[in-house]
Design a protein around this motif. Structure first.
Motif, mmCIF file in Angstrom:
data_model
loop_
_atom_site.group_PDB
_atom_site.id
_atom_site.type_symbol
_atom_site.label_atom_id
_atom_site.label_comp_id
_atom_site.label_asym_id
_atom_site.label_seq_id
_atom_site.Cartn_x
_atom_site.Cartn_y
_atom_site.Cartn_z
ATOM 1 N N GLY A 88 -9.533 33.257 34.517
ATOM 2 C CA GLY A 88 -10.575 34.242 34.199
ATOM 3 C C GLY A 88 -11.806 34.062 35.057
ATOM 4 O O GLY A 88 -12.389 35.030 35.556
ATOM 5 N N GLU A 89 -12.199 32.790 35.241
ATOM 6 C CA GLU A 89 -13.360 32.521 36.103
ATOM 7 C C GLU A 89 -13.097 32.993 37.527
ATOM 8 O O GLU A 89 -13.945 33.621 38.151
ATOM 9 N N GLU A 90 -11.896 32.668 38.007
ATOM 10 C CA GLU A 90 -11.530 33.086 39.369
ATOM 11 C C GLU A 90 -11.581 34.608 39.510
ATOM 12 O O GLU A 90 -12.036 35.135 40.510
ATOM 13 N N LYS A 91 -11.079 35.273 38.462
ATOM 14 C CA LYS A 91 -11.075 36.740 38.490
ATOM 15 C C LYS A 91 -12.473 37.320 38.300
ATOM 16 O O LYS A 91 -12.677 38.522 38.399
ATOM 17 N N GLY A 92 -13.430 36.440 37.931
ATOM 18 C CA GLY A 92 -14.802 36.890 37.758
ATOM 19 C C GLY A 92 -15.055 37.594 36.444
ATOM 20 O O GLY A 92 -15.877 38.518 36.365
ATOM 21 N N ALA A 152 -19.377 36.903 28.539
ATOM 22 C CA ALA A 152 -18.982 37.339 27.193
ATOM 23 C C ALA A 152 -17.460 37.319 27.050
ATOM 24 O O ALA A 152 -16.926 36.870 26.030
ATOM 25 N N MET A 153 -16.764 37.798 28.093
ATOM 26 C CA MET A 153 -15.305 37.825 28.062
ATOM 27 C C MET A 153 -14.739 36.405 27.991
ATOM 28 O O MET A 153 -13.812 36.116 27.236
ATOM 29 N N LEU A 154 -15.313 35.525 28.815
ATOM 30 C CA LEU A 154 -14.841 34.141 28.830
ATOM 31 C C LEU A 154 -15.083 33.480 27.478
ATOM 32 O O LEU A 154 -14.250 32.707 26.996
ATOM 33 N N GLU A 165 -5.280 38.325 30.305
ATOM 34 C CA GLU A 165 -6.208 37.216 30.534
ATOM 35 C C GLU A 165 -5.965 36.045 29.560
ATOM 36 O O GLU A 165 -6.402 34.936 29.802
ATOM 37 N N ALA A 166 -5.249 36.317 28.436
ATOM 38 C CA ALA A 166 -5.032 35.271 27.429
ATOM 39 C C ALA A 166 -3.564 34.863 27.337
ATOM 40 O O ALA A 166 -3.152 34.235 26.365
ATOM 41 N N ILE A 167 -2.791 35.181 28.357
ATOM 42 C CA ILE A 167 -1.331 35.041 28.261
ATOM 43 C C ILE A 167 -0.881 33.614 27.923
ATOM 44 O O ILE A 167 0.006 33.409 27.084
ATOM 45 N N ASN A 168 -1.509 32.592 28.524
ATOM 46 C CA ASN A 168 -1.081 31.212 28.253
ATOM 47 C C ASN A 168 -1.456 30.771 26.840
ATOM 48 O O ASN A 168 -0.656 30.134 26.144
ATOM 49 N N SER A 169 -2.666 31.120 26.425
ATOM 50 C CA SER A 169 -3.103 30.770 25.065
ATOM 51 C C SER A 169 -2.218 31.463 24.042
ATOM 52 O O SER A 169 -1.770 30.853 23.067
ATOM 53 N N ASN A 170 -1.962 32.751 24.252
ATOM 54 C CA ASN A 170 -1.139 33.499 23.305
ATOM 55 C C ASN A 170 0.283 32.926 23.237
ATOM 56 O O ASN A 170 0.854 32.793 22.162
ATOM 57 N N ARG A 171 0.829 32.577 24.404
ATOM 58 C CA ARG A 171 2.202 32.082 24.430
ATOM 59 C C ARG A 171 2.351 30.793 23.627
ATOM 60 O O ARG A 171 3.278 30.654 22.824
ATOM 61 N N VAL A 172 1.417 29.862 23.808
ATOM 62 C CA VAL A 172 1.541 28.589 23.092
ATOM 63 C C VAL A 172 1.386 28.804 21.584
ATOM 64 O O VAL A 172 2.106 28.199 20.778
ATOM 65 N N LEU A 173 0.512 29.713 21.191
ATOM 66 C CA LEU A 173 0.335 29.979 19.750
ATOM 67 C C LEU A 173 1.581 30.638 19.151
ATOM 68 O O LEU A 173 2.016 30.293 18.053
ATOM 69 N N VAL A 174 2.167 31.584 19.894
ATOM 70 C CA VAL A 174 3.389 32.229 19.412
ATOM 71 C C VAL A 174 4.512 31.209 19.277
ATOM 72 O O VAL A 174 5.252 31.196 18.286
ATOM 73 N N ASN A 175 4.615 30.318 20.258
ATOM 74 C CA ASN A 175 5.671 29.310 20.192
ATOM 75 C C ASN A 175 5.510 28.403 18.974
ATOM 76 O O ASN A 175 6.488 28.006 18.345
ATOM 77 N N ILE A 176 4.267 28.087 18.646
ATOM 78 C CA ILE A 176 4.026 27.274 17.446
ATOM 79 C C ILE A 176 4.457 28.035 16.190
ATOM 80 O O ILE A 176 5.121 27.490 15.305
ATOM 81 N N LEU A 177 4.117 29.314 16.131
ATOM 82 C CA LEU A 177 4.509 30.124 14.971
ATOM 83 C C LEU A 177 6.030 30.215 14.857
ATOM 84 O O LEU A 177 6.595 30.104 13.763
ATOM 85 N N LYS A 178 6.699 30.367 15.978
ATOM 86 C CA LYS A 178 8.163 30.451 15.972
ATOM 87 C C LYS A 178 8.776 29.111 15.556
ATOM 88 O O LYS A 178 9.765 29.076 14.821
ATOM 89 N N GLU A 179 8.175 28.029 16.036
ATOM 90 C CA GLU A 179 8.662 26.693 15.678
ATOM 91 C C GLU A 179 8.548 26.498 14.160
ATOM 92 O O GLU A 179 9.492 26.039 13.503
ATOM 93 N N ALA A 180 7.407 26.891 13.629
ATOM 94 C CA ALA A 180 7.201 26.768 12.176
ATOM 95 C C ALA A 180 8.219 27.615 11.423
ATOM 96 O O ALA A 180 8.792 27.184 10.411
#
Lengths: 415, 415
Positions: A54-58, A62-64, A148-163
């Motif tokens: 996100g920083e690289e993309k500028g 507020a978005m960050l 912009e949140a793809i990595n954060s979302n993916r790890v959270l979804v994986n946790i939900l699926k694991e549960a």
């Protein structure tokens, strides 16, 4: 995997969710909370990837900030999972049942909507909020977060699926569109065969795009152009406090006041002090001609655009009106039908305002800032609907269900 | 007048309707009933114009019958107006109210949807049914009937407007798109600024067109591919009666049975008599291989298309299945989520069917033919929603409202 296959899977599993015991759903949520606690480091690491990209993309500050998952926000995710687990399970509730002359017993039973698609931007906590509400209400969910949140979302979804896998809740009921390709959204919106309802949460552009392209029902979470009307019979202390709170306490949210309407008969008593308060809080004021007269140096002239504006900032439009009717007309014409308040000690004016203002939440003598599922006592919310069918205002667990008719007979046939 | 101007007028007046006393609404309905009684001849004359035009255009007998307003049907219109006048006014009802720790009282109050657009085909009685329900629920209505009924619809709308003017109900709340130009529909569907919800009633083509082109929420009244499942634990007498009634009593309507599913363990005992009954009633049967064996001369082979078919005629698809689960899967896969029934004496199977079948109306031991607002006790209906948001099944007066949050405070601000 293709979007179509994902949606098809979600639809297929959705029919079985109605029978999942409440206990399994609650244990899935609480298990996810424990895994989030254990995997804080992994979550923060994945989130850092998104932040650097996100920083690289500028992206704006507020978005960050919206993107950030710090320890406090991770605690928030854990709290949401506990909160949703503690709510009543709405599925299977019979809200009404009556008997017809022919002996048929006819009831309305709450059932899941089926497959809920959620299209959202930036904030990764929406992933957990939306999924947990869908799990608890036995809906299959298809999550499409922002790129912009793809990595954060993916790890959270994986946790939900694991549960889910650990507790026996069908994993396929939690679907994630793991791509940053925007065409996936358009594809999703064509799949009315598999997706029962789509909920867009984000900027005006996203919501308009979804509304215009979706073939299935859409529940929009649109902007908030909220008003406070200071009636001629207002208690001045209440009016100052409520207007100040509605504008200043958290200006960047949809239930903050954007236009203040003041009855001409109380303007002399109310406005000078109010303007001073806003001045001290560095609120930019854009007023009608009559407002400007109270402080020509500070108050800028408002244009037609200001009456439509959702500033989400320390800016306020101010208008002096000559009657309650004029205030109501202004709100129904320029507002976004979100949250609007009157400050008055007059019973009849208060009730008229409550009846006539066409908004999802209408207040007497309270700040518009209260429009929120948690604050209203719903426990958690999918967002705040500004639509006029299915649900208006904070969308809670019950609003992720619909009633179907269940009919108990004894061989009845129609004559 | 342009469609846009009509919609704008309806929107403008809609805000004031919430305050119209119940008494004024009821008197408007009863006055319209009296004027219809007085103007029978005029109505029949205008209807004859439509019928002649229809004959010239070569409309089918069924279409011409739907178009016809004879004395019996005019009596029906009068009855609908009386029925709707006698129903409770849903507007303003507070369905729930609770108090928060900070003293705020938060309630959910029923309010009109706003402006309801109805797009329908042939039957002119829909004009009176839809308008009367909208009047009673304080909605403005925009009526767009089929071109084949234009003269009948016009005279009925004029009577409703005359009654409104005489009783003080705003005339502009009843809008009629007085054109046979089909482009008016497309124009209407773009006006989400003024029209809050659109309800299409008619053939599959019309409904698909509306769903694909509307920018505002649509409540679809779609086809009915209804099933009766004869469980292995069915009472045979009940099963024969219910299946016969569901298919034969009135085959041309959406709640008639189109596919009969029979458990293999009861097929020998059930099917031979059932087939004889249908034979006598001249019901064409299209069966799976196992069904055909019971009467290879009479039962024709069913194709994949038959499981999807809404015949609206004396034709029935029949399938033998090996389990309750197979029956439920078949219904959820091929059905239209309208009305489906199980015949069984087994409690667990009945409850499983009720829970798992994803349809607007799910029956145990009764004919699917009961799915109807009047029969269910709603008084009157706008149609039968096959959608999964806002309302499923018969759409009554309450379903033309939505709740908004009303909040009574005493100066509360958010900390």
């Amino acid at each position: 995997m293709k979007v179509r296959e994902i949606a098809e899977k979600a639809k297929k599993v959705s029919f079985s969710l109605v029978d999942i015991p409440t206990d399994v759903k609650n244990r899935t949520l609480l298990r996810a909370a424990r895994i989030i606690e254990e995997k804080r480091d992994v979550i923060r690491e994945e989130n850092r990837k998104d932040l650097s990209a996100g920083e690289e993309k500028g992206l704006s500050k507020a978005m960050l900030d919206r993107l950030l998952l710090n320890d406090k926000r991770i605690n928030g995710l854990i709290q949401v999972l506990h909160d949703v687990a503690s709510l009543n399970d709405p599925v299977g509730e019979i809200v009404k049942m009556w008997k017809r002359p022919n002996g048929l017993r006819i009831g309305k039973m709450r059932v899941p909507l089926g497959v809920v698609g959620i299209i959202y931007e930036s904030r990764p906590n929406v992933t957990v909020e939306a999924a947990s509400l869908c799990i608890k209400s036995s809906n299959a969910v298809i999550l499409k977060g922002g790129s912009e949140a793809i990595n954060s979302n993916r790890v959270l979804v994986n946790i939900l699926k694991e549960a889910a896998a650990l507790e026996g809740f069908p994993e396929e009921a939690i679907q994630f569109i793991d791509t940053t390709d925007r065409s996936a959204v358009k594809e999703m919106l064509q799949l009315d065969e598999f997706i029962d309802v789509v909920i867009p949460r984000g900027g005006e552009g996203l919501i308009r795009f979804v509304a215009e392209n979706a073939r299935m029902p859409v529940i929009k979470h649109y902007k908030g152009v909220c008003h406070v009307f200071v009636d001629e019979f207002a208690d001045l202390e209440k009016a100052w406090n409520i207007c100040f709170n509605a504008k200043v306490q958290r200006p960047g949210v949809c239930n903050a006041m954007e236009t203040m309407l003041v009855h001409s008969k109380i303007a002399d008593a109310f406005l000078p002090t109010m303007i001073e308060m806003f001045k001290k809080a560095k609120v930019e004021l854009r007023g009608c001609e009559r407002t400007i007269k109270y402080d020509p140096d500070y108050v800028k002239p408002a244009t037609e655009e200001d009456w439509h504006a959702e500033y989400l900032d320390l800016i306020l439009a101010v208008k002096v009106v000559d009657s309650l009717d004029e205030a109501i007309d202004h709100i129904n014409t320029y507002g976004s039908h979100h949250s609007d308040a009157i400050v008055t000690e007059n019973y009849t004016n208060g009730m008229k305002f409550i009846n006539r203002v066409d908004s999802a939440a209408v207040y007497i003598n309270a700040s518009t800032r209260f429009t929120d599922g948690n604050v209203f006592g719903l426990g958690a919310e999918m967002g705040i609907s500004t639509d006029k069918v299915h649900v208006r205002g904070p969308m809670g667990l019950e609003d992720l269900t619909i009633t179907k008719y269940v009919i108990f007979g004894d061989g009845q046939i129609r004559e």
